[in-house]
Design a protein around this motif. Structure first.
Motif, PDB file in Angstrom:
ATOM      1  N   GLY A 374       0.778  -1.229   0.000  1.00 37.94           N
ATOM      2  CA  GLY A 374       0.000   0.000   0.000  1.00 37.94           C
ATOM      3  C   GLY A 374       0.805   1.272   0.000  1.00 37.94           C
ATOM      4  N   GLY A 375       2.120   1.175  -0.121  1.00 40.73           N
ATOM      5  CA  GLY A 375       2.953   2.371  -0.035  1.00 40.73           C
ATOM      6  C   GLY A 375       2.942   3.244  -1.265  1.00 40.73           C
ATOM      7  N   ILE A 376       2.544   2.675  -2.408  1.00 42.77           N
ATOM      8  CA  ILE A 376       2.480   3.430  -3.662  1.00 42.77           C
ATOM      9  C   ILE A 376       1.063   3.309  -4.211  1.00 42.77           C
ATOM     10  N   ALA A 377       0.489   4.428  -4.634  1.00 47.77           N
ATOM     11  CA  ALA A 377      -0.837   4.397  -5.251  1.00 47.77           C
ATOM     12  C   ALA A 377      -0.886   5.457  -6.346  1.00 47.77           C
ATOM     13  N   VAL A 378      -1.103   5.000  -7.578  1.00 47.23           N
ATOM     14  CA  VAL A 378      -1.220   5.896  -8.729  1.00 47.23           C
ATOM     15  C   VAL A 378      -2.412   5.421  -9.548  1.00 47.23           C
ATOM     16  N   CYS A 423      17.753   6.634 -16.442  1.00 49.62           N
ATOM     17  CA  CYS A 423      16.444   7.087 -15.967  1.00 49.62           C
ATOM     18  C   CYS A 423      15.641   6.015 -15.239  1.00 49.62           C
ATOM     19  N   VAL A 424      15.980   4.739 -15.404  1.00 46.67           N
ATOM     20  CA  VAL A 424      15.207   3.669 -14.770  1.00 46.67           C
ATOM     21  C   VAL A 424      15.747   3.403 -13.369  1.00 46.67           C
ATOM     22  N   GLY A 425      14.876   3.442 -12.404  1.00 53.22           N
ATOM     23  CA  GLY A 425      15.260   3.179 -11.019  1.00 53.22           C
ATOM     24  C   GLY A 425      14.081   2.667 -10.233  1.00 53.22           C
ATOM     25  N   GLU A 426      14.218   2.691  -8.906  1.00 57.70           N
ATOM     26  CA  GLU A 426      13.156   2.160  -8.050  1.00 57.70           C
ATOM     27  C   GLU A 426      12.136   3.252  -7.745  1.00 57.70           C
ATOM     28  N   ILE A 427      10.863   2.874  -7.774  1.00 55.51           N
ATOM     29  CA  ILE A 427       9.783   3.804  -7.462  1.00 55.51           C
ATOM     30  C   ILE A 427       9.628   3.887  -5.944  1.00 55.51           C
ATOM     31  N   VAL A 428       9.663   5.105  -5.409  1.00 56.33           N
ATOM     32  CA  VAL A 428       9.585   5.286  -3.962  1.00 56.33           C
ATOM     33  C   VAL A 428       8.535   6.338  -3.622  1.00 56.33           C
ATOM     34  N   ASN A 429       8.044   6.249  -2.390  1.00 54.31           N
ATOM     35  CA  ASN A 429       7.148   7.254  -1.829  1.00 54.31           C
ATOM     36  C   ASN A 429       7.949   8.053  -0.815  1.00 54.31           C
ATOM     37  N   THR A 430       8.317   9.279  -1.161  1.00 56.61           N
ATOM     38  CA  THR A 430       9.170  10.084  -0.284  1.00 56.61           C
ATOM     39  C   THR A 430       8.379  10.740   0.849  1.00 56.61           C
ATOM     40  N   GLN A 431       7.053  10.589   0.809  1.00 58.99           N
ATOM     41  CA  GLN A 431       6.205  11.172   1.845  1.00 58.99           C
ATOM     42  C   GLN A 431       6.159  10.289   3.084  1.00 58.99           C
ATOM     43  N   GLY A 432       6.561   9.039   2.938  1.00 56.39           N
ATOM     44  CA  GLY A 432       6.518   8.114   4.054  1.00 56.39           C
ATOM     45  C   GLY A 432       6.035   6.750   3.608  1.00 56.39           C
ATOM     46  N   MET A 433       5.643   5.931   4.561  1.00 60.50           N
ATOM     47  CA  MET A 433       5.301   4.545   4.291  1.00 60.50           C
ATOM     48  C   MET A 433       3.841   4.352   3.916  1.00 60.50           C
ATOM     49  N   GLY A 434       3.027   5.427   3.975  1.00 62.11           N
ATOM     50  CA  GLY A 434       1.608   5.263   3.699  1.00 62.11           C
ATOM     51  C   GLY A 434       0.996   4.317   4.719  1.00 62.11           C
ATOM     52  N   PRO A 435       0.113   3.424   4.295  1.00 61.17           N
ATOM     53  CA  PRO A 435      -0.503   2.490   5.241  1.00 61.17           C
ATOM     54  C   PRO A 435       0.368   1.280   5.584  1.00 61.17           C
ATOM     55  N   PHE A 436       1.546   1.171   4.972  1.00 58.85           N
ATOM     56  CA  PHE A 436       2.410   0.003   5.198  1.00 58.85           C
ATOM     57  C   PHE A 436       2.822  -0.073   6.664  1.00 58.85           C
ATOM     58  N   GLU A 437       2.604  -1.250   7.278  1.00 60.43           N
ATOM     59  CA  GLU A 437       2.885  -1.453   8.694  1.00 60.43           C
ATOM     60  C   GLU A 437       4.030  -2.442   8.939  1.00 60.43           C
TER      61      GLU A 437
END
Length: 624
Positions: A374-378, A423-437
């Motif tokens: 759940g850490g990434i949502a687009v 240009c190809v790398g890992e997709i990250v959420n820099t805002q935090g972990m989201g709902p990931f526990e």
């Protein structure tokens, strides 16, 4: 009901954002003689980010009590299975019996209940019982066998195990190594058919349940207690058990209810396995939170899909992986659009498949990019370029292993990605972990996924100058041909767009001299075949696929090794390579360098290829 007659307003609750959910209060019921209105599900609504928003109840126990005792909801359907229907009151009572069974057999260690079941009502009743007493349900993937199955059970500290006769043969040889006494295994025979074998182990669930009353045990679990451990798909590595608290599942159910516009008279169709997050979070939880119902399919069936939709009166369904493509591979009928569906929500649907499915079945398909964690949502949009999964929000970045943001993608005049190396790398959420526990019993994986305070998805991607995000595969999906690195994702998408292909998987196989070659495994449409000369022309004519990206080897198969959610297990394909002794009856083809068409890859060709590996000192790669 007469055609066009509006249905009664579904029950809504203060916590369900009534000010916006009332937009759907007067949706017409489905009638085979009417045309259903189509609308954008996101128009006019404010949907919380994943993991945010209000809790619909203090905890799962309060939610089930409300549904079961509410004067308007209690007698409405909650679960449908074949011809049987349980109301919310009956579901609550079954959950209470389960709660008392679990408490009476509580293990001395972790209160973890493993479910090795198909999509049968006991799966949901067990979730209800666990929610009432604060126990943790461990969804066990029944497609895992032998030591892999044992590993999942041991890894998650399962203290009670519930299964059914059709799965017990997998357990019998494992029990001595599981540290799980036979009296801690329950076998349900409530859903057996003539194909099921007799019970061979454990205790009969129905007999045990008969001694427990349907009275509520009266507990008040902590909303932060772990309600479920849900394994990742494990397509490129061993599955990890994702921690899901009651709070996460409740908030997710509320959020998905908004996205799907679910009211108490809606029916979800759950054909994806309940051991996967998609079925729980997108299929079941929106129904529970909004007092709606779900219809269960034991397992996904392309031919059984539409009959089930009509029988249950399903208005929404969830999917992940390739089910849309499999359903589309069945022969089209003029009346396919004559069904009650309004909306589908899932991920990993190829754009062409999503569009064709929406047209054929007259349903709105919302295909999002995300993961079990759940850490990434687009969310996709109609104006995005081909191959994109949607516009990346500001906090979604593509970075190198050190966390440095990578340059934007550039394309040559033919549309081929020109700077994959940079240009190809890992997709990250820099805002935090989201709902990931976090991952259960796996601190190393949790640390890797949450370093820098970000969420690291393990997915490869790139972002163009307009901000569109492109998925490029898992971090293991890099291919290196003649010194050029590129991802498998765009090639896979291109092949999936061919009308004769249902499923495409692209992966690296070793080259006898150095690096890799591209190999693709394809499943043709049902009862169909693939014209390989036409396929070669199709690939050569694609602007975004350069010469090195075109598959050197092809494997045609009736089916590919896959998880319970129909995600292809590429590590198995990569290990089998182009070896006739490993691919079974599948057909192998190759396209020698400089040639314009594919030809059969014979056992003689394989011997010559093996000799090249030996001559170049790379024979070890033949066995990897």
């Amino acid at each position: 009901m007469a055609a066009g007659t509006p249905r009664a307003s579904p029950t809504r609750f203060p916590w369900s954002w009534a000010s916006i959910s009332s937009l759907s209060a007067c949706r017409p019921r489905w009638d085979s003689s009417t045309t259903r209105p189509r609308s954008n599900p996101m128009v006019g609504r404010v949907v919380p980010a994943p993991g945010e928003g209000e809790l619909p109840a203090a905890n799962a126990a309060e939610l089930f009590r409300r549904n079961g005792t509410h004067p308007e909801l209690g007698d409405l359907p909650a679960v449908k299975f074949g011809r049987r229907v349980w109301s919310h009151r009956q579901f609550y009572e079954e959950s209470c019996r389960w709660a008392r069974l679990l408490m009476s057999n509580r293990p001395t260690g972790a209160f973890h209940v493993g479910l090795l079941l198909d999509n049968v009502p006991d799966y949901l009743f067990a979730l209800g019982g666990a929610g009432l007493v604060g126990a943790t349900v461990v969804g066990i993937n029944h497609t895992r066998k032998g030591e892999n199955l044992a590993r999942d059970i041991v890894h998650t500290d399962v203290g009670l195990l519930v299964t059914e006769p059709r799965h017990q043969h997998e357990l019998v040889p494992l029990l001595p190594d599981l540290d799980l006494p036979a009296d801690r295994v329950f076998v349900t025979r409530r859903w057996v058919d003539e194909a099921d074998p007799p019970s061979e182990l454990g205790r009969d669930l129905e007999e045990e349940m008969a001694g427990f009353s349907p009275d509520d045990p009266g507990l008040d679990p902590d909303v932060d207690s772990v309600w479920a451990l849900i394994f990742t798909s494990g397509t490129s590595s061993a599955p990890k058990a994702v921690i899901c608290s009651q709070a996460r599942l409740l908030k997710t159910g509320a959020r998905m209810g908004l996205l799907l516009d679910v009211g108490s008279d809606d029916v979800g169709y759950v054909c994806m396995p309940l051991f996967h997050s998609n079925a729980l979070m997108v299929g079941w939880m929106p129904a529970v939170v909004n007092g709606a119902s779900v219809g269960l399919a034991r397992r996904f069936s392309a031919s059984g899909f539409l009959p089930d939709i009509r029988r249950y009166g399903a208005t929404y369904f969830n999917y992940t992986g390739k089910p849309l493509a499999y359903v589309l591979s069945t022969p089209e009928q003029p009346e396919d659009g004559d069904n009650p569906l309004r909306r589908a929500y899932g991920n990993e649907g190829a754009p062409e498949v999503v569009s064709e499915f929406a047209r054929r079945f007259d349903v709105e398909v919302v295909d999002a990019f995300g993961s079990t964690e759940g850490g990434i949502a687009v969310v996709r949009s109609e104006d995005m370029p081909k191959g994109s999964v949607g516009r990346a929000p500001e906090h979604i970045k593509v970075v190198d292993p050190d966390g440095d943001e990578l340059p934007r993608a550039r394309f040559d005049p033919q549309g081929v990605l020109a700077n994959a190396d940079e240009c190809v790398g890992e997709i990250v959420n820099t805002q935090g972990m989201g709902p990931f526990e976090g991952y259960y019993n796996n601190p190393e994986a949790t640390e890797k996924a949450t370093r820098n305070g970000w969420y690291w998805s393990g997915d490869l991607g790139y972002i163009d100058h307009a901000g569109w995000l492109f998925f490029a595969g898992r971090t293991a999906d890099w291919i290196r041909v003649d010194g050029e690195n590129f991802p498998a994702g765009p090639i896979e998408s291109a092949l999936s767009g061919h009308p004769s292909v249902v499923v495409a998987a692209v992966y690296a196989v070793p080259d006898p001299q150095a690096g890799d070659q591209v190999m693709a495994a394809l499943v043709p449409v049902e009862h169909g075949s693939i014209d390989l000369d036409e396929l070669a022309e199709y690939l050569d004519g694609l602007a975004g696929i350069g010469p090195k990206w075109r598959p050197r080897y092809l494997r045609l198969a009736a089916e590919l090794p896959s998880t319970g959610t129909n995600k292809v297990i590429k590590r198995s394909l990569a290990r089998q390579k182009y070896r006739h002794d490993l691919v079974g009856d599948d057909e192998l083809y190759f396209r020698p360098r400089g040639e314009s068409r594919y030809r059969c890859f014979t056992e003689e060709d394989e011997r010559h290829l093996h000799a090249e590996f030996v001559a170049s000192g790379r024979e070890r790669f033949w066995e990897l």
